[in-house]
Design an enzyme around this catalytic site. Sequence first.
Site, PDB file in Angstrom:
ATOM      1  N   ARG A   1      -3.221  11.315 -11.774  1.00  0.00           N
ATOM      2  CA  ARG A   1      -3.149  10.624 -10.484  1.00  0.00           C
ATOM      3  C   ARG A   1      -4.570  10.429  -9.966  1.00  0.00           C
ATOM      4  NH1 ARG A   1      -2.655  12.857  -4.770  1.00  0.00           N
ATOM      5  NH2 ARG A   1      -2.190  11.007  -3.551  1.00  0.00           N
TER       6      ARG A   1
ATOM      7  N   HIS B   1      -6.488   6.121  -0.546  1.00  0.00           N
ATOM      8  CA  HIS B   1      -6.756   7.528  -0.274  1.00  0.00           C
ATOM      9  C   HIS B   1      -7.953   7.573   0.682  1.00  0.00           C
ATOM     10  CE1 HIS B   1      -6.159  11.815  -2.008  1.00  0.00           C
ATOM     11  NE2 HIS B   1      -7.060  11.931  -1.046  1.00  0.00           N
TER      12      HIS B   1
ATOM     13  N   GLU C   1      -1.148  10.749   2.142  1.00  0.00           N
ATOM     14  CA  GLU C   1      -1.168  11.572   3.352  1.00  0.00           C
ATOM     15  C   GLU C   1      -1.492  10.774   4.615  1.00  0.00           C
ATOM     16  OE1 GLU C   1      -3.830  14.873   2.757  1.00  0.00           O
ATOM     17  OE2 GLU C   1      -2.628  15.740   1.173  1.00  0.00           O
TER      18      GLU C   1
ATOM     19  N   ASN D   1       2.506  16.366  -1.070  1.00  0.00           N
ATOM     20  CA  ASN D   1       1.347  17.251  -1.217  1.00  0.00           C
ATOM     21  C   ASN D   1       1.616  18.500  -0.397  1.00  0.00           C
ATOM     22  OD1 ASN D   1       0.221  15.152  -2.606  1.00  0.00           O
ATOM     23  ND2 ASN D   1      -1.389  14.706  -1.111  1.00  0.00           N
TER      24      ASN D   1
ATOM     25  N   TYR E   1       0.230  22.448   0.520  1.00  0.00           N
ATOM     26  CA  TYR E   1      -0.812  23.479   0.446  1.00  0.00           C
ATOM     27  C   TYR E   1      -0.379  24.789   1.096  1.00  0.00           C
ATOM     28  CZ  TYR E   1      -3.843  20.067  -1.608  1.00  0.00           C
ATOM     29  OH  TYR E   1      -4.362  19.151  -2.482  1.00  0.00           O
TER      30      TYR E   1
ATOM     31  N   GLU F   1       0.136  16.753  -5.175  1.00  0.00           N
ATOM     32  CA  GLU F   1      -1.035  17.629  -5.023  1.00  0.00           C
ATOM     33  C   GLU F   1      -0.575  19.035  -4.709  1.00  0.00           C
ATOM     34  OE1 GLU F   1      -4.030  16.574  -2.121  1.00  0.00           O
ATOM     35  OE2 GLU F   1      -4.015  14.486  -2.761  1.00  0.00           O
TER      36      GLU F   1
END
Length: 436
Positions: A80, A124, A169, A291, A293, A351
């Site tokens: 990606r 992005h 995002e 994504n 985290y 991600e």
Amino acid sequence: MSVGSLSGFPDGFVVGVSTASYQIEGAVREDGRGPSIWDTFAHTPGRVLNGDTGDDACDHYHRYADDLGLMAELGVDAYRFSIAWPRVQPEGSGEPNPGGLDFYDRLVDGLIERGITPLPTLFHWDLPQALEDQGGWLNRETAFRFGEYAALVADRLGDRVRRWITLNEPIVHMAQGYAFGTHAPGRQLMLDALPVAHHQLLGHGLAARAIKDRGAGEVMITNNCTPVEAASSSEEDQIAAVVYDAFHNRLFNDPVLKGTYPEFLAAGLEGIVQADDMTIIRANNDALGINYYNPTRVRAAEGDLPFETVPIEGVPTTAFGWPVVPDGLHALLTGLKATYGDDLPPIYITENGCSTAEGLDDQFRIDYLDGHLAAVRRAITDGVDVRGYFVWSLMDNFEWAEGYSQRFGLVHIDFKTFARTPRDSYRWLQSALRDR
Ligand code: IFM
């Protein structure tokens, strides 16, 4: 060294690595690339730690063949990457710049030659500066420019690229870029940044339609999602958690999965949303990129926003100070399934990763990835259709306002010489991929 991490996934489960254009490419003035908002922001004193810029980054633009070699050695199924809009359209509109498209053409060919599936993201965060000068994502017209740009890229790469991501995002770009000003373009509009959400989503819908019209197999948006918990059982904190969830998660998931906005945010978007917009946004979502985290804990606050985040205690933290909670990924995935049911398309974790100290011994990252892969596997067992997982990131890179201080790479980069050195986590993932 644990190498069981990739066993037990369904056949065809995609394992890849992820990067983004401004964070790795460098070569910001080459082959006709125009300036982006991140060039402007990073060159504004005081905006990025240590005055770092993406002027050279990892020099990937010149060393992409080395990076393809690293990925082939690693044995990943997919890569990606993101396409820099200002390389393709230096002014954000009009005729494409052949030099820019040629670079991605070579990259895609190089991936395919090595048996690695390309997964491009069209945006992005490196918006052409010329579009920011006309209002950026506050301007509805930017959505239409994005649709046109997507069409140009799909015309060039669509014969070889089957799966696409439109935006990365959009919550982070809106919040950090337009509400708080900690990212480019550095605006501090707080709640007045809300139109940026809708214009990005409309851009997603227009781009998705353009790519599908050109024969794409699958299109998705990538949303940054976090499971939200209230800091206490008080009614105020519970409400704060619901509101935070609406802003961070549902503002971007509801429109693509249900064609609606969370109720109280819809009120804030009155006069911004036009007829047919929601249909366009909802129309082409073959998959959902996530994504992840960390989870977020919030409590009620009085101020511009009715919530504030509080630290999650008692868990390890990354070099960035982010809490490490693999169960949060399981909770997020099963929560999405519970919320959206049959409206939830297949998911790709586009991600997941952590920043660590600079050294090559990164057992911390190995444990992080191992734990999160196990969480994904449990979610699949619990009925969530997850089709892939991408590590952020292939290599250390420009971490936005933190400059080069946060290292997320399976591969260490010496930012003076651009030497690439695989870390222990790279060897670990390589073994796991071999042993699948
Ligand atoms: O580096 C970023 C990436 O650009 C977007 N997602 C989060 C990563 C780590 O902060």
